[in-house]
Motif scaffolding. Structure first.
Motif, PDB file in Angstrom:
ATOM      1  N   HIS A  75       0.815  -1.224   0.000  1.00 47.76           N
ATOM      2  CA  HIS A  75       0.000   0.000   0.000  1.00 47.76           C
ATOM      3  C   HIS A  75       0.843   1.265   0.000  1.00 47.76           C
ATOM      4  O   HIS A  75       0.544   2.234  -0.696  1.00 47.76           O
ATOM      5  CB  HIS A  75      -0.978  -0.010   1.184  1.00 47.76           C
ATOM      6  CG  HIS A  75      -0.332  -0.204   2.526  1.00 47.76           C
ATOM      7  ND1 HIS A  75      -0.545   0.638   3.580  1.00 47.76           N
ATOM      8  CD2 HIS A  75       0.521  -1.155   2.991  1.00 47.76           C
ATOM      9  CE1 HIS A  75       0.134   0.224   4.643  1.00 47.76           C
ATOM     10  NE2 HIS A  75       0.792  -0.867   4.291  1.00 47.76           N
ATOM     11  N   CYS A 100      -2.669  -2.176  -6.616  1.00 47.00           N
ATOM     12  CA  CYS A 100      -2.886  -1.168  -5.573  1.00 47.00           C
ATOM     13  C   CYS A 100      -4.036  -1.486  -4.619  1.00 47.00           C
ATOM     14  O   CYS A 100      -4.427  -0.635  -3.812  1.00 47.00           O
ATOM     15  CB  CYS A 100      -3.147   0.198  -6.223  1.00 47.00           C
ATOM     16  SG  CYS A 100      -1.824   0.759  -7.316  1.00 47.00           S
ATOM     17  N   ASN A 103      -4.309  -3.110  -1.930  1.00 41.77           N
ATOM     18  CA  ASN A 103      -4.052  -3.072  -0.499  1.00 41.77           C
ATOM     19  C   ASN A 103      -3.957  -1.663   0.074  1.00 41.77           C
ATOM     20  O   ASN A 103      -3.791  -1.500   1.284  1.00 41.77           O
ATOM     21  CB  ASN A 103      -2.774  -3.852  -0.168  1.00 41.77           C
ATOM     22  CG  ASN A 103      -3.011  -5.350  -0.152  1.00 41.77           C
ATOM     23  OD1 ASN A 103      -4.129  -5.804   0.078  1.00 41.77           O
ATOM     24  ND2 ASN A 103      -1.978  -6.128  -0.404  1.00 41.77           N
ATOM     25  N   VAL A 104      -4.088  -0.644  -0.775  1.00 42.36           N
ATOM     26  CA  VAL A 104      -4.142   0.719  -0.239  1.00 42.36           C
ATOM     27  C   VAL A 104      -5.278   0.849   0.768  1.00 42.36           C
ATOM     28  O   VAL A 104      -5.170   1.586   1.757  1.00 42.36           O
ATOM     29  CB  VAL A 104      -4.286   1.747  -1.381  1.00 42.36           C
ATOM     30  CG1 VAL A 104      -4.646   3.132  -0.847  1.00 42.36           C
ATOM     31  CG2 VAL A 104      -2.990   1.810  -2.193  1.00 42.36           C
ATOM     32  N   THR A 158      -6.051  -1.056   3.033  1.00 37.33           N
ATOM     33  CA  THR A 158      -5.701  -1.527   4.378  1.00 37.33           C
ATOM     34  C   THR A 158      -5.358  -0.372   5.306  1.00 37.33           C
ATOM     35  O   THR A 158      -5.601  -0.448   6.507  1.00 37.33           O
ATOM     36  CB  THR A 158      -4.507  -2.509   4.340  1.00 37.33           C
ATOM     37  OG1 THR A 158      -3.337  -1.830   3.852  1.00 37.33           O
ATOM     38  CG2 THR A 158      -4.800  -3.705   3.454  1.00 37.33           C
TER      39      THR A 158
END
Length: 437
Positions: free
Chosen positions: A388, A410, A412-413, A415
């Motif tokens: 992220h 992208c 997991n940004v 998270t």
């Protein structure tokens, strides 16, 4: 489903924005609120996937909570001894913080438990918490190399230890202090360098006595936590991308509101100022035991520096953004003593070096750091490797690039920074989110 960022070159960042709540403090508010007696009310909570995994784990152990909604969460604590056995493994998603801190809490429970995570988390080393927990008489089994899943056998009486951290780590320190709540006698941790102290501050806020004598932090088991109100400041790690973006993009003038400026977290600010960044701290105040301020950043020419060793642990999560600043600086920036970056959500040294080279920047890896020579950023395609912070850092790089920057993987940004692209657009970044399979 994959998420890619398509970012057009140029632009500037202006106005006033508030980034989401601090992830470290959000995790700890859920944990301590659940273990306290009474009702804890949280405002400003980060509603990212990492924190929701922590909340889900406590709900699976019998804790009732209302929300989160609009950053508000009401937790009905069950006390230190009130958790119930979960019916299945507790999934920590992508969060190393959650897994390491939860290991300390679960080591002192009367029931068996298992901690699992996604593919990225399952590759991350947990031996740094497993080994000292075993020294406290916890029974924990892990996969090869000390990696998840962690299987924790309950019913063990923990004993306090006096542990010298081999590497500065707030996660290890916090894990052992949380385990110490359930241990006989004193649990003490000595740090080789200062790390973020949110756990100590919050434990005191919940009425637990924690002693700090120089680099040694200690507590005694057998006490209790009393519910309280928590106002989570905006996350300085999330603010970092906008601080760098506004610092490198011509004619930028951006104010970030209500940002946490805990002294153990401001390495990134100190480093940027050494590089020549124009950052002002406005309206400094204290909220719930944590210092906060509004940060105004304006464009300024940056210069390469040798990053001071004492600032490295204070900026460990912000280096992906700082590497973009280094790429736009005049001269060479040298980082060493940051081997911890090799074992984050990705190998952040290797992945950032690869991405910078794809954009035309000279970047040379070293075993525990990197050497970056500032230069002209080109357009191109960069793989974030599901990390992220790397995804957001390269999105900001487009502000100084000659051509379009495409950042892949992208998802997991969310998270740590749900709504990043929308907030970045509002501030002036020309970013498009594309999804596919």
């Amino acid at each position: 489903m994959t998420i890619n960022y398509i970012v057009q070159p140029g632009g500037k960042l202006t106005g006033r924005i508030r980034v989401p709540g601090d992830k470290s403090i959000s995790h700890r508010s859920v944990m301590l609120g659940s273990l306290a007696q009474g009702t804890t009310r949280v405002t400003g909570l980060l509603e990212g996937e990492d924190v929701l995994c922590t909340l889900g784990a406590f709900r699976a152990m019998g804790v009732q909570a209302e929300g989160p909604s609009g950053g508000r969460l009401v937790i009905h604590g069950v006390g230190l001894r009130g958790l119930k056995p979960p019916h299945q493994a507790l999934d920590m998603g992508n969060s190393g913080t959650a897994m390491r801190l939860m290991a300390g809490i679960l080591a002192g429970q009367p029931f068996d438990s298992e901690l699992i995570g996604d593919a990225s988390l399952s590759r991350r080393p947990m031996g740094r918490v497993v080994d000292p927990l075993r020294a406290m008489d916890a029974s924990i089994a892990s996969a090869e190399g000390g990696r998840p899943p962690l299987r924790i056998k309950g019913g063990r009486q923990l004993r306090g230890i006096d542990y010298a951290l081999p590497v500065a780590s707030a996660q290890v320190k916090s894990c052992l202090l949380l385990a110490g709540l359930y241990a006989e006698g004193e649990t003490a941790v000595t740090e080789p360098a200062p790390t973020r102290d949110h756990s100590e501050r919050m434990l005191r806020g919940f009425g637990y006595r924690v002693q700090t004598q120089g680099a040694r932090i200690s507590l005694r088991g057998g006490g209790g936590l009393t519910a309280c109100a928590i106002d989570v400041p905006a996350d300085i790690s999330s603010a970092a991308f906008f601080l760098v973006g506004a610092g490198i993009a011509p004619d930028s003038d951006l104010t970030l509101e209500h940002v946490g400026i805990n002294p153990t977290r401001i390495g990134m600010l100190n480093i940027l100022k050494l590089m020549g960044a124009n950052i002002e701290l406005l309206n400094a105040r204290e909220v719930g035991g944590e210092p906060v301020a509004d940060l105004r950043v304006r464009t300024a020419p940056l210069r390469g520096i040798r990053i001071p060793a004492d600032q490295v642990p204070l900026a460990i999560d912000e280096f992906p953004a700082l590497f973009i600043a280094a790429a736009c600086a005049n001269g060479e920036t040298v980082l060493s003593g940051a081997h911890e970056l090799r074992v984050k959500e990705s190998d952040r040294i290797a992945v950032m070096a690869q991405g910078l080279k794809r954009l035309g920047i000279e970047a040379r890896e070293t075993p525990d750091g990197i050497v970056i020579r500032g230069g002209r950023l080109l357009g191109g395609e960069v793989d974030s490797h599901g990390d992220h912070r790397i995804a957001m850092a390269f999105a900001m790089a487009a502000l100084r690039a000659d051509g379009r920057v495409t950042v892949s993987d992208c998802k997991n940004v969310d998270t740590s920074f749900p709504g990043f692209a929308n907030l970045a657009t509002r501030a002036g970044l020309s970013i498009e989110v594309r999804s596919g399979r």
